[in-house]
Write a protein that holds these residues in place. Structure first.
Motif, PDB file in Angstrom:
ATOM      1  N   ARG A  20       0.823  -1.204   0.000  1.00 37.95           N
ATOM      2  CA  ARG A  20       0.000   0.000   0.000  1.00 37.95           C
ATOM      3  C   ARG A  20       0.862   1.262   0.000  1.00 37.95           C
ATOM      4  NH1 ARG A  20      -5.556  -0.706   1.008  1.00 37.95           N
ATOM      5  NH2 ARG A  20      -6.041  -2.748   0.137  1.00 37.95           N
ATOM      6  N   VAL A  21       1.970   1.243   0.741  1.00 36.16           N
ATOM      7  CA  VAL A  21       2.860   2.403   0.765  1.00 36.16           C
ATOM      8  C   VAL A  21       3.468   2.630  -0.617  1.00 36.16           C
ATOM      9  CG1 VAL A  21       5.030   3.295   1.688  1.00 36.16           C
ATOM     10  CG2 VAL A  21       3.371   2.240   3.227  1.00 36.16           C
ATOM     11  N   LEU A  22       3.947   1.575  -1.249  1.00 34.75           N
ATOM     12  CA  LEU A  22       4.549   1.698  -2.577  1.00 34.75           C
ATOM     13  C   LEU A  22       3.520   2.175  -3.596  1.00 34.75           C
ATOM     14  CD1 LEU A  22       6.692  -1.574  -2.583  1.00 34.75           C
ATOM     15  CD2 LEU A  22       7.552   0.768  -2.438  1.00 34.75           C
ATOM     16  N   GLN A  23       2.309   1.607  -3.543  1.00 35.74           N
ATOM     17  CA  GLN A  23       1.265   2.014  -4.478  1.00 35.74           C
ATOM     18  C   GLN A  23       0.850   3.461  -4.256  1.00 35.74           C
ATOM     19  OE1 GLN A  23      -1.616  -1.008  -3.614  1.00 35.74           O
ATOM     20  NE2 GLN A  23      -0.540  -2.587  -4.762  1.00 35.74           N
ATOM     21  N   LEU A  24       0.790   3.879  -2.982  1.00 39.01           N
ATOM     22  CA  LEU A  24       0.429   5.262  -2.682  1.00 39.01           C
ATOM     23  C   LEU A  24       1.497   6.224  -3.189  1.00 39.01           C
ATOM     24  CD1 LEU A  24      -1.457   7.290  -1.325  1.00 39.01           C
ATOM     25  CD2 LEU A  24      -0.227   6.883   0.818  1.00 39.01           C
ATOM     26  N   LEU A  25       2.766   5.870  -3.032  1.00 42.78           N
ATOM     27  CA  LEU A  25       3.840   6.715  -3.541  1.00 42.78           C
ATOM     28  C   LEU A  25       3.752   6.853  -5.061  1.00 42.78           C
ATOM     29  CD1 LEU A  25       6.878   5.525  -1.380  1.00 42.78           C
ATOM     30  CD2 LEU A  25       5.694   7.727  -1.242  1.00 42.78           C
ATOM     31  N   SER A  26       3.476   5.750  -5.753  1.00 40.10           N
ATOM     32  CA  SER A  26       3.319   5.806  -7.211  1.00 40.10           C
ATOM     33  C   SER A  26       2.170   6.725  -7.590  1.00 40.10           C
ATOM     34  CB  SER A  26       3.077   4.404  -7.770  1.00 40.10           C
ATOM     35  OG  SER A  26       4.185   3.561  -7.561  1.00 40.10           O
ATOM     36  N   PHE A  27       1.059   6.590  -6.868  1.00 35.24           N
ATOM     37  CA  PHE A  27      -0.123   7.395  -7.163  1.00 35.24           C
ATOM     38  C   PHE A  27       0.156   8.873  -6.930  1.00 35.24           C
ATOM     39  CE2 PHE A  27      -4.280   9.238  -6.118  1.00 35.24           C
ATOM     40  CZ  PHE A  27      -5.029   8.801  -7.200  1.00 35.24           C
ATOM     41  N   LEU A  28       0.850   9.192  -5.837  1.00 37.43           N
ATOM     42  CA  LEU A  28       1.158  10.594  -5.540  1.00 37.43           C
ATOM     43  C   LEU A  28       2.096  11.186  -6.582  1.00 37.43           C
ATOM     44  CD1 LEU A  28       1.613  10.431  -1.657  1.00 37.43           C
ATOM     45  CD2 LEU A  28      -0.336  11.354  -2.926  1.00 37.43           C
ATOM     46  N   CYS A  29       3.084  10.396  -7.008  1.00 39.12           N
ATOM     47  CA  CYS A  29       4.006  10.886  -8.044  1.00 39.12           C
ATOM     48  C   CYS A  29       3.269  11.153  -9.348  1.00 39.12           C
ATOM     49  CB  CYS A  29       5.124   9.863  -8.270  1.00 39.12           C
ATOM     50  SG  CYS A  29       6.283   9.714  -6.894  1.00 39.12           S
ATOM     51  N   ILE A  30       2.387  10.244  -9.714  1.00 45.06           N
ATOM     52  CA  ILE A  30       1.608  10.428 -10.945  1.00 45.06           C
ATOM     53  C   ILE A  30       0.699  11.645 -10.815  1.00 45.06           C
ATOM     54  CG2 ILE A  30      -0.190   9.392 -12.388  1.00 45.06           C
ATOM     55  CD1 ILE A  30       1.061   6.661 -11.675  1.00 45.06           C
ATOM     56  N   GLY A  31       0.089  11.809  -9.636  1.00 51.62           N
ATOM     57  CA  GLY A  31      -0.800  12.942  -9.427  1.00 51.62           C
ATOM     58  C   GLY A  31      -0.088  14.272  -9.531  1.00 51.62           C
ATOM     59  N   ARG A  32       1.120  14.354  -8.985  1.00 47.84           N
ATOM     60  CA  ARG A  32       1.873  15.606  -9.056  1.00 47.84           C
ATOM     61  C   ARG A  32       2.232  15.951 -10.497  1.00 47.84           C
ATOM     62  NH1 ARG A  32       4.041  17.721  -4.412  1.00 47.84           N
ATOM     63  NH2 ARG A  32       5.746  18.647  -5.609  1.00 47.84           N
ATOM     64  N   ALA A  33       2.434  14.925 -11.316  1.00 48.35           N
ATOM     65  CA  ALA A  33       2.807  15.172 -12.707  1.00 48.35           C
ATOM     66  C   ALA A  33       1.607  15.505 -13.584  1.00 48.35           C
ATOM     67  CB  ALA A  33       3.541  13.962 -13.278  1.00 48.35           C
ATOM     68  N   LEU A  34       0.472  14.886 -13.305  1.00 46.78           N
ATOM     69  CA  LEU A  34      -0.676  15.011 -14.199  1.00 46.78           C
ATOM     70  C   LEU A  34      -1.614  16.146 -13.826  1.00 46.78           C
ATOM     71  CD1 LEU A  34      -1.663  11.260 -14.717  1.00 46.78           C
ATOM     72  CD2 LEU A  34      -0.285  12.716 -16.207  1.00 46.78           C
ATOM     73  N   GLY A  35      -1.706  16.494 -12.553  1.00 46.39           N
ATOM     74  CA  GLY A  35      -2.704  17.468 -12.145  1.00 46.39           C
ATOM     75  C   GLY A  35      -4.038  16.788 -11.861  1.00 46.39           C
ATOM     76  N   ALA A  36      -4.946  17.539 -11.266  1.00 48.88           N
ATOM     77  CA  ALA A  36      -6.188  16.952 -10.767  1.00 48.88           C
ATOM     78  C   ALA A  36      -7.041  16.339 -11.874  1.00 48.88           C
ATOM     79  CB  ALA A  36      -6.994  18.014 -10.016  1.00 48.88           C
ATOM     80  N   GLU A  37      -7.260  17.076 -12.963  1.00 49.79           N
ATOM     81  CA  GLU A  37      -8.176  16.593 -13.993  1.00 49.79           C
ATOM     82  C   GLU A  37      -7.650  15.323 -14.669  1.00 49.79           C
ATOM     83  OE1 GLU A  37     -10.382  18.141 -18.086  1.00 49.79           O
ATOM     84  OE2 GLU A  37      -9.216  19.521 -16.840  1.00 49.79           O
ATOM     85  N   ARG A  38      -6.358  15.335 -15.078  1.00 54.88           N
ATOM     86  CA  ARG A  38      -5.809  14.169 -15.766  1.00 54.88           C
ATOM     87  C   ARG A  38      -5.590  13.007 -14.794  1.00 54.88           C
ATOM     88  NH1 ARG A  38      -0.774  15.294 -18.564  1.00 54.88           N
ATOM     89  NH2 ARG A  38      -1.369  13.782 -20.157  1.00 54.88           N
ATOM     90  N   LEU A  39      -5.370  13.318 -13.516  1.00 56.35           N
ATOM     91  CA  LEU A  39      -5.295  12.251 -12.517  1.00 56.35           C
ATOM     92  C   LEU A  39      -6.640  11.542 -12.399  1.00 56.35           C
ATOM     93  CD1 LEU A  39      -3.701  10.756 -10.305  1.00 56.35           C
ATOM     94  CD2 LEU A  39      -4.519  12.486  -8.690  1.00 56.35           C
ATOM     95  N   GLY A  40      -7.724  12.327 -12.512  1.00 57.68           N
ATOM     96  CA  GLY A  40      -9.046  11.713 -12.501  1.00 57.68           C
ATOM     97  C   GLY A  40      -9.232  10.745 -13.654  1.00 57.68           C
ATOM     98  N   THR A  41      -8.732  11.120 -14.827  1.00 58.25           N
ATOM     99  CA  THR A  41      -8.806  10.216 -15.970  1.00 58.25           C
ATOM    100  C   THR A  41      -7.999   8.956 -15.723  1.00 58.25           C
ATOM    101  OG1 THR A  41      -9.050  12.102 -17.460  1.00 58.25           O
ATOM    102  CG2 THR A  41      -8.381  10.015 -18.456  1.00 58.25           C
TER     103      THR A  41
END
Length: 478
Positions: A20-41
């Motif tokens: 869960r920690v590793l998956q959360l880190l991946s998700f946070l990194c992706i979110g910082r790169a994509l922004g809210a709208e594209r993270l939603g996609t």
């Protein structure tokens, strides 16, 4: 072979926490790169991948896990059968999904790569390796996959990546690595005793059973989509906050359910189903009800963590915790039906409550314009529907396994005392008044009290014998 209840439980809790920690880190990194709208996609793409995997695998894994418990020497053949069945269904779904993606979306390759994750998902060995006594191998595979995904995401970020299609390819590549590493894990089981050819099932489970379990899983995994359709995106936001915290609180129970399932199946194959069900049910209540009590008094503080506006999601969180408790108790009873070979009862106890849940969403969705609900009230309504559906599920499975409860009344007193003590301890720091330290104090006090009562009831003087009763009842000692 000496049983390994303690080490298996530790492996699940520590391993899944790491995942869960590793998956959360991946998700946070992706979110910082994509922004809210594209993270939603991106989140919708991962949800589609999970949904297609559910459709391809429901019923197959459970039936094959039961077969492994009944015929351990055929474990490798059974796992290959499970993989072939899910691959066939997954291939058909991936072709259909790719066609829909290219015909209806503006980013067809992103959606196609998400759908294609159903193919490596056919090699998912959860429950199957558990029943074969290889839980640690599967946890290591999943943890390695999560680590690989994080490394690839970091590399993508270092290259300045902002492309959704590349992120989907990373997800597909990570799951493919899991599938490739699963191959030697399956071959490692071929050292088992030889069995007759007719001992190995060669067909998929009945369509009705697979459909019933799939419908139950879809309603559980996709309830937030139904809330959004019925009440709007803002209501779904409040509902998401409530269910995210409820899921986190009940994560230990989810892993306990994974630990208990092989014991339930082996008990049906040659152990004592009544004793095993009694122990599994008590253990589930002992983990879930204290979380409900503690969550009820800390709900407001937890829901304000994403922002003060989400404090209104607190009542929905309490109902979501109650719904989770009912669902987890029902899981143990469903596993008892599966172990006993009562597939018809196993199917209808899944399908009936799921159809009721869907029907309630349809009815309230039609009434929503006239009810004039605020978003928090709509989220509360959605959580209330889950309580009704999972309550019916728990009662239906309880009725179906009533013959397995004879002579084994469930000792509720210790469970209730633990729950009340946990809730009371979590409530006391609130008397200090508002402040940033109150919620950490509440969580710490509740956690320490729960651990102390658990020690007093279950572990005091019996730490070295913890799990002996479960292993003796089920006959599963691997």
């Amino acid at each position: 072979m000496k049983h390994a209840v303690r080490s298996t439980l530790a492996t699940l809790l520590v391993g899944v926490f790491g995942q869960r920690v590793l998956q959360l880190l991946s998700f946070l990194c992706i979110g910082r790169a994509l922004g809210a709208e594209r993270l939603g996609t991106y989140a919708q793409g991962t949800a589609v991948a999970a949904l297609v995997a559910v459709l391809a695998g429901q019923g197959v894994r459970s039936v094959m896990a039961r077969a492994v418990a009944r015929c351990p020497g055929a474990a490798a053949d059974l796992l290959w059968t499970s993989v072939r069945t899910r691959l066939g269904v997954g291939a058909a779904l991936s072709v259909a999904g790719a066609g829909v993606a290219f015909a209806t979306t503006e980013a067809p390759w992103f959606w196609t790569l998400c759908v294609l994750q159903v193919l490596p998902a056919a090699f998912d060995l959860k429950n199957l390796l558990d029943v074969a006594g290889r839980t640690r191998r599967e946890v290591a595979l999943e943890t390695g996959t999560a680590l690989l995904q994080l490394v690839l995401v970091l590399a993508w970020l270092a290259l300045g990546g902002h492309d959704l299609t590349t992120v989907a390819a990373i997800g597909l590549g990570s799951r493919t690595a899991y599938a490739l590493l699963a191959l030697p894990a399956i071959r490692g089981l071929e050292r088992g005793a030889a069995v007759a050819a007719d001992a190995v099932p060669r067909t998929a489970p009945g369509l009705g059973l697979a459909a019933a379990q799939g419908l139950h899983s879809i309603l559980c995994a996709g309830d937030i989509w139904f809330v959004a359709l019925c009440f709007g995106d803002e209501a779904a936001g409040f509902y998401a906050v409530a269910t995210r915290f409820a899921g986190a609180a009940l994560l230990p129970s989810t892993q306990l359910a994974r630990l208990l399932m092989p014991h339930m199946l082996h008990a049906g194959a040659g152990g004592d189903p009544r004793r095993t069900l009694a122990k599994a049910s008590r253990a589930t209540l002992l983990v879930t009800l204290p979380m409900l009590a503690g969550g009820a008094v800390t709900a407001v503080g937890l829901c304000t963590l994403p922002g003060a506006a989400f404090a209104a999601a607190a009542p929905a969180l309490v109902l979501a915790l109650l719904a989770g408790c009912l669902q987890h108790a029902g899981w143990q009873q469903s596993n008892a039906l599966l172990a006993a070979g009562r597939d018809r009862a196993y199917g209808w106890t899944f399908a009936g409550p799921a159809v009721l849940h869907a029907g309630l969403f349809v009815a309230f969705g039609a009434l929503a314009p006239t009810l004039d609900l605020t978003p928090p009230d709509a989220a509360l309504c959605g959580a209330g529907l889950a309580v009704v559906a999972h309550g019916v599920y728990c009662l239906a499975t309880g009725w179906a396994v009533r013959d397995l409860r004879a002579g084994h009344a469930l000792p509720f007193a210790g469970v209730l005392r633990t729950s009340l003590a946990t809730g009371l301890a979590a409530a006391l720091p609130a008397l200090l008044g508002p402040g940033p330290a109150v919620l950490p104090l509440q969580l710490t006090a509740g956690g320490i009290t729960f651990a102390a009562w658990l020690w007093w009831l279950e572990l005091r003087g019996r730490l070295r014998r913890f799990g002996d009763g479960l292993a003796a009842a089920s006959g599963f000692r691997a």
